[in-house]
Motif scaffolding. Sequence first.
Motif: not given
Length: 175
Positions: A133, A146, A125, A135, A117, A140
């Motif tokens: 978490h 990440c 995220i 996405v 994150y 993205c």
Amino acid sequence: MDLIIGIVTIGLLGAVLGTLLGWASKALSVEGDPRVEEISDLLPGGQCGQCGVAGCAQAAQAMVEGSLSADSCPPGGRSLALTIAGILGVSLGEAGDDTSYVAVIDESQCSGCMRCYKVCPFDAIVGANRQMHTVISHICTGCKLCEKACSQGCLSMEPVSTGLNTWQWPKPKQA
């Protein structure tokens, strides 16, 4: 009466200084290369630094100067590199990988450590500390920052699957 004189004096002073600043901005302006702004507008704007430069505006300047290649932006992918090469009038050579990637989190393994994150420059995220978490796939860019930050191995980069929202007309084959 003193108040009126003070207001008029301040108004005249403001008008004179404004006129001088307007003249100076035109007389002392420096013309830049318009390609820098054009390329800067094309770059993702995440300031991720994967190209080796601090930000996207500096990367655009370096590309125009020739100290950075047109394909140096990993989140932009091959299509951005081809567009920038066209603007700069350079060739990229052999065709590379044109696959777009998106981060995928194995939510059963995610402990919410917040490492992914914190490094995502595009805010793709979402999640909270010690919570799962996930996405947002359409945000993205596939920059892979990440994936490097995830210490648990629950985050991987996968090719974008072709669907209604991601389908693109195939490029014509070169003869």
